[in-house]
Write a protein that holds these residues in place. Structure first.
Motif, mmCIF file in Angstrom:
data_model
loop_
_atom_site.group_PDB
_atom_site.id
_atom_site.type_symbol
_atom_site.label_atom_id
_atom_site.label_comp_id
_atom_site.label_asym_id
_atom_site.label_seq_id
_atom_site.Cartn_x
_atom_site.Cartn_y
_atom_site.Cartn_z
ATOM 1 N N HIS A 75 -14.506 1.866 -4.396
ATOM 2 C CA HIS A 75 -13.979 0.846 -3.486
ATOM 3 C C HIS A 75 -14.940 -0.335 -3.391
ATOM 4 O O HIS A 75 -14.532 -1.502 -3.472
ATOM 5 C CB HIS A 75 -13.748 1.459 -2.101
ATOM 6 C CG HIS A 75 -13.251 0.484 -1.083
ATOM 7 N ND1 HIS A 75 -13.318 0.710 0.268
ATOM 8 C CD2 HIS A 75 -12.680 -0.749 -1.218
ATOM 9 C CE1 HIS A 75 -12.827 -0.326 0.913
ATOM 10 N NE2 HIS A 75 -12.430 -1.224 0.034
ATOM 11 N N ASP A 76 -16.228 -0.039 -3.230
ATOM 12 C CA ASP A 76 -17.224 -1.109 -3.141
ATOM 13 C C ASP A 76 -17.268 -1.926 -4.433
ATOM 14 O O ASP A 76 -17.362 -3.167 -4.395
ATOM 15 C CB ASP A 76 -18.601 -0.515 -2.862
ATOM 16 C CG ASP A 76 -18.696 0.111 -1.479
ATOM 17 O OD1 ASP A 76 -17.868 -0.243 -0.620
ATOM 18 O OD2 ASP A 76 -19.582 0.953 -1.254
ATOM 19 N N THR A 108 -7.251 -2.939 1.217
ATOM 20 C CA THR A 108 -6.575 -2.073 2.191
ATOM 21 C C THR A 108 -6.152 -0.748 1.553
ATOM 22 O O THR A 108 -6.272 0.316 2.169
ATOM 23 C CB THR A 108 -5.339 -2.781 2.763
ATOM 24 O OG1 THR A 108 -5.755 -3.992 3.417
ATOM 25 C CG2 THR A 108 -4.609 -1.894 3.761
ATOM 26 N N LEU A 109 -5.686 -0.809 0.323
ATOM 27 C CA LEU A 109 -5.253 0.411 -0.373
ATOM 28 C C LEU A 109 -6.421 1.365 -0.572
ATOM 29 O O LEU A 109 -6.287 2.581 -0.360
ATOM 30 C CB LEU A 109 -4.627 0.040 -1.717
ATOM 31 C CG LEU A 109 -4.050 1.208 -2.534
ATOM 32 C CD1 LEU A 109 -2.942 1.902 -1.747
ATOM 33 C CD2 LEU A 109 -3.508 0.700 -3.878
ATOM 34 N N TRP A 110 -7.576 0.845 -0.957
ATOM 35 C CA TRP A 110 -8.760 1.698 -1.115
ATOM 36 C C TRP A 110 -9.169 2.324 0.212
ATOM 37 O O TRP A 110 -9.511 3.519 0.270
ATOM 38 C CB TRP A 110 -9.923 0.873 -1.671
ATOM 39 C CG TRP A 110 -9.939 0.734 -3.154
ATOM 40 C CD1 TRP A 110 -9.677 -0.393 -3.881
ATOM 41 C CD2 TRP A 110 -10.245 1.743 -4.120
ATOM 42 N NE1 TRP A 110 -9.789 -0.141 -5.228
ATOM 43 C CE2 TRP A 110 -10.152 1.158 -5.412
ATOM 44 C CE3 TRP A 110 -10.598 3.090 -4.031
ATOM 45 C CZ2 TRP A 110 -10.387 1.866 -6.582
ATOM 46 C CZ3 TRP A 110 -10.843 3.802 -5.205
ATOM 47 C CH2 TRP A 110 -10.734 3.194 -6.455
ATOM 48 N N HIS A 114 -9.220 6.472 0.983
ATOM 49 C CA HIS A 114 -10.420 7.182 1.435
ATOM 50 C C HIS A 114 -10.168 7.885 2.759
ATOM 51 O O HIS A 114 -10.513 9.069 2.938
ATOM 52 C CB HIS A 114 -11.577 6.188 1.561
ATOM 53 C CG HIS A 114 -12.888 6.827 1.914
ATOM 54 N ND1 HIS A 114 -13.218 7.165 3.213
ATOM 55 C CD2 HIS A 114 -13.950 7.197 1.150
ATOM 56 C CE1 HIS A 114 -14.420 7.702 3.233
ATOM 57 N NE2 HIS A 114 -14.887 7.747 1.993
ATOM 58 N N GLN A 115 -9.537 7.178 3.694
ATOM 59 C CA GLN A 115 -9.308 7.751 5.024
ATOM 60 C C GLN A 115 -8.327 8.910 4.986
ATOM 61 O O GLN A 115 -8.511 9.923 5.681
ATOM 62 C CB GLN A 115 -8.790 6.662 5.970
ATOM 63 C CG GLN A 115 -8.798 7.056 7.438
ATOM 64 C CD GLN A 115 -10.194 7.335 7.943
ATOM 65 O OE1 GLN A 115 -11.119 6.581 7.683
ATOM 66 N NE2 GLN A 115 -10.358 8.441 8.651
ATOM 67 N N PHE A 251 -1.726 6.583 -4.272
ATOM 68 C CA PHE A 251 -2.716 5.537 -4.525
ATOM 69 C C PHE A 251 -2.520 4.905 -5.900
ATOM 70 O O PHE A 251 -2.490 3.676 -6.035
ATOM 71 C CB PHE A 251 -4.125 6.133 -4.421
ATOM 72 C CG PHE A 251 -5.219 5.203 -4.866
ATOM 73 C CD1 PHE A 251 -5.652 4.176 -4.044
ATOM 74 C CD2 PHE A 251 -5.799 5.347 -6.117
ATOM 75 C CE1 PHE A 251 -6.660 3.310 -4.458
ATOM 76 C CE2 PHE A 251 -6.806 4.488 -6.536
ATOM 77 C CZ PHE A 251 -7.237 3.467 -5.694
ATOM 78 N N HIS A 252 -2.379 5.736 -6.923
ATOM 79 C CA HIS A 252 -2.258 5.201 -8.274
ATOM 80 C C HIS A 252 -0.926 4.470 -8.467
ATOM 81 O O HIS A 252 -0.867 3.491 -9.227
ATOM 82 C CB HIS A 252 -2.403 6.315 -9.303
ATOM 83 C CG HIS A 252 -3.795 6.869 -9.376
ATOM 84 N ND1 HIS A 252 -4.889 6.110 -9.730
ATOM 85 C CD2 HIS A 252 -4.288 8.112 -9.119
ATOM 86 C CE1 HIS A 252 -5.978 6.845 -9.713
ATOM 87 N NE2 HIS A 252 -5.650 8.068 -9.341
ATOM 88 N N ARG A 253 0.118 4.938 -7.773
ATOM 89 C CA ARG A 253 1.404 4.230 -7.860
ATOM 90 C C ARG A 253 1.289 2.821 -7.271
ATOM 91 O O ARG A 253 1.710 1.831 -7.884
ATOM 92 C CB ARG A 253 2.485 5.025 -7.130
ATOM 93 C CG ARG A 253 3.869 4.363 -7.223
ATOM 94 C CD ARG A 253 4.935 5.179 -6.530
ATOM 95 N NE ARG A 253 4.757 5.237 -5.086
ATOM 96 C CZ ARG A 253 4.398 6.297 -4.400
ATOM 97 N NH1 ARG A 253 4.171 7.438 -5.038
ATOM 98 N NH2 ARG A 253 4.263 6.261 -3.087
#
Length: 402
Positions: A75-76, A108-110, A114-115, A251-253
Motif C-alpha cells: 500500500h505504501d 481507499t481500496l488498499w 488491509h482493514q 480487492f483484485h477485481r
C-alpha cells in the motif's frame, strides 16, 4: 519464592514446598521403575493433538500478520507511485482530474483491503487462539494432580502393608503388657495401641480420596473439552481462508477495474501525443519542402512566428503545431471509430474494417468535400509510417466520433 507475610503464610509456604518435594520424589521413583504411574493413552493422544493444534494455529497467526505487514508495505509503495505520477502529470494533459480521482480510489481500496483482513480473518483467529493458554495451564495442573494422586495412592498402599506387619509385632508385647497390668487397665492399653496404628492409616486414606477427587475432576473436564476443540480447528481454518480468499478476490477485481481505467487514460494520453506529433510532423515536412520560412500548402496559415517542433508535450505549450489551421479549421476535425465494414470502390477511397480508428483530415479544397464523406488516414498507418500518403475519403455514417 514469596516471603512469609506477603500474601503467603508460612504454613501455606511449607505445604507448597512439601508438595513439590513429594512430586519430585514420586517422579524419581516412577522413572526408576519402583512405582507405577497412572497412564491414559487416550488422554495423551488428546494432549498431543492439542499441542499440534496450538502450534499450527500460532504459526498461521504469525504468517497472517506477516501477510498484513506485506499488504501495508505494498500500500505504501502504491501510494508513493501514485504521488509520483500525480507530480509528473501536467494540468493540460488528458484526464488530469480522472487521474487524481483514480489515485484516491486506489488508496481507499488498499486501506479497505488491509482493514477487512485484520477485522475478519485475523480477529477471528486471535479469538480462537485466546483459549489455548488457559487449557494449557489446566493440562499442566492435571499432570501435577495426577502425580499427587499417584503419590497418595502409593503411600496408602505402603501403610496397608505395614499395618498388617505392625499389628503382628504389637500383638506379642501388648499381650505381655496386659498380663502385667491390672485387669481394669488391660482394655485401655489395647485400645490406645490400635488407635495409634489407625491414625496415620486413616489420614493417608483421606489424602488419597482428596487427591483422587481433584485429579478426576480436572481429567473429566479436559476429556470433554479437548476433543471438541480439536474438531473446531477445521471450521476456524475454513472461515479464516474463505474470508481471506473473498477479500483477495474483491480487492483484485476492483483493482483490475482501476488498472483498466489507468490504462485507458494512458492510451488517450498517448493518442493525444500522437495527434500533436502528427501535426508537428506535417508542419516540419512542409517547412522542409517550402523552406524554413516558406509558404505552407494552399489553405494553411501561420498564427505564430517561431514553432516548436517536437516533443509537443513540454512546458512550452504554445507550439507551432497547435496554431496550424486550414481555413480557420484545425488539421484534424475529429477522430472516428469504424462501426461498419466498407469496401473501397474507387482509388481515392479508404478501406474500412469494424474497430479501425481513423484520423480525420481537412480537405485541401473544401469544395471537393461531398456531403456525408470525410477525408482521413488509418491511425495504424500513421503510427507505423508517420505519413498521410495513404489518406482517402470514406462515408461518415460508417463511423462514430470517439
Amino acid at each position: 519464592m514469596a516471603e512469609p507475610g506477603k500474601g503467603v503464610t508460612a504454613g501455606k509456604l511449607a505445604i507448597n514446598v512439601q508438595k513439590r518435594l513429594t512430586r519430585a520424589q514420586e517422579k524419581v521413583m516412577q522413572k526408576l521403575g519402583k512405582a507405577d504411574e497412572t497412564r491414559d493413552a487416550a488422554f495423551e493422544e488428546m494432549v498431543s493433538n492439542f499441542n499440534k493444534q496450538m502450534t499450527e494455529g500460532t504459526k498461521l497467526q504469525k504468517d497472517l500478520k506477516a501477510y498484513l505487514t506485506a499488504v501495508k508495505t505494498m500500500h505504501d509503495a502504491s501510494r508513493r507511485l501514485q504521488d509520483c505520477l500525480a507530480d509528473m502529470y501536467e494540468p493540460d494533459w488528458f484526464g488530469k482530474e480522472e487521474m487524481d480521482t483514480l489515485a484516491e480510489d486506489t488508496d481507499t481500496l488498499w486501506l479497505d483491503y488491509h482493514q477487512n483482513i485484520a477485522d475478519k480473518s485475523l480477529s477471528s483467529l486471535d479469538t480462537y487462539l485466546a483459549q489455548f493458554p488457559d487449557i494449557k495451564a489446566r493440562i499442566a495442573k492435571r499432570d501435577r494432580k495426577m502425580v499427587d494422586f499417584d503419590s497418595a495412592r502409593h503411600h496408602f498402599a505402603s501403610l496397608q502393608k505395614g499395618k498388617k506387619k505392625d499389628e503382628a509385632k504389637v500383638a506379642k508385647p501388648a499381650a505381655l503388657l496386659e498380663m502385667a497390668a491390672p485387669s481394669w487397665a488391660q482394655g485401655l492399653i489395647s485400645a490406645h495401641q490400635v488407635a495409634q496404628t489407625n491414625l496415620s492409616y486413616n489420614q493417608a486414606e483421606e489424602d488419597l480420596g482428596r487427591a483422587q477427587k481433584i485429579f478426576e475432576e480436572l481429567n473429566v473436564e479436559l476429556q470433554d473439552e479437548l476433543p471438541v476443540l480439536w474438531e473446531n480447528r477445521v471450521g476456524v481454518y475454513v472461515n479464516s481462508f474463505q474470508s481471506l480468499a473473498g477479500q483477495q478476490e474483491k480487492f483484485h477485481r476492483e483493482m483490475g477495474k482501476l488498472s483498466q481505467n489507468l490504462n485507458d487514460i494512458m492510451t488517450k494520453l498517448e493518442e493525444q501525443r500522437e495527434l500533436k506529433f502528427f501535426c508537428a510532423y506535417f508542419l516540419v515536412q512542409s517547412a522542409v519542402t517550402n523552406g524554413a520560412d516558406g509558404d505552407l500548402p494552399p489553405g494553411f496559415i501561420y498564427k505564430v512566428r517561431r514553432p516548436c517542433i517536437y516533443p509537443p508535450l513540454t512546458s512550452q505549450r504554445h507550439c507551432y503545431y497547435s496554431t496550424l489551421v486550414l481555413n480557420n479549421n484545425s488539421v484534424f476535425s475529429l477522430q472516428v471509430k469504424v462501426i461498419h465494414d466498407y469496401a473501397a470502390t474507387d482509388g481515392d477511397e479508404l478501406e474500412l474494417k469494424i474497430g479501425d480508428t481513423v484520423l480525420a483530415l481537412a480537405f485541401d479544397n473544401p469544395d471537393e468535400q461531398d456531403d456525408g464523406w470525410l477525408l482521413g488516414v488509418q491511425e495504424s498507418h500513421w503510427l507505423q509510417n508517420k505519413d498521410i500518403s495513404a489518406k482517402g475519403v470514406f462515408p461518415e455514417n460508417f463511423t462514430q466520433k470517439v
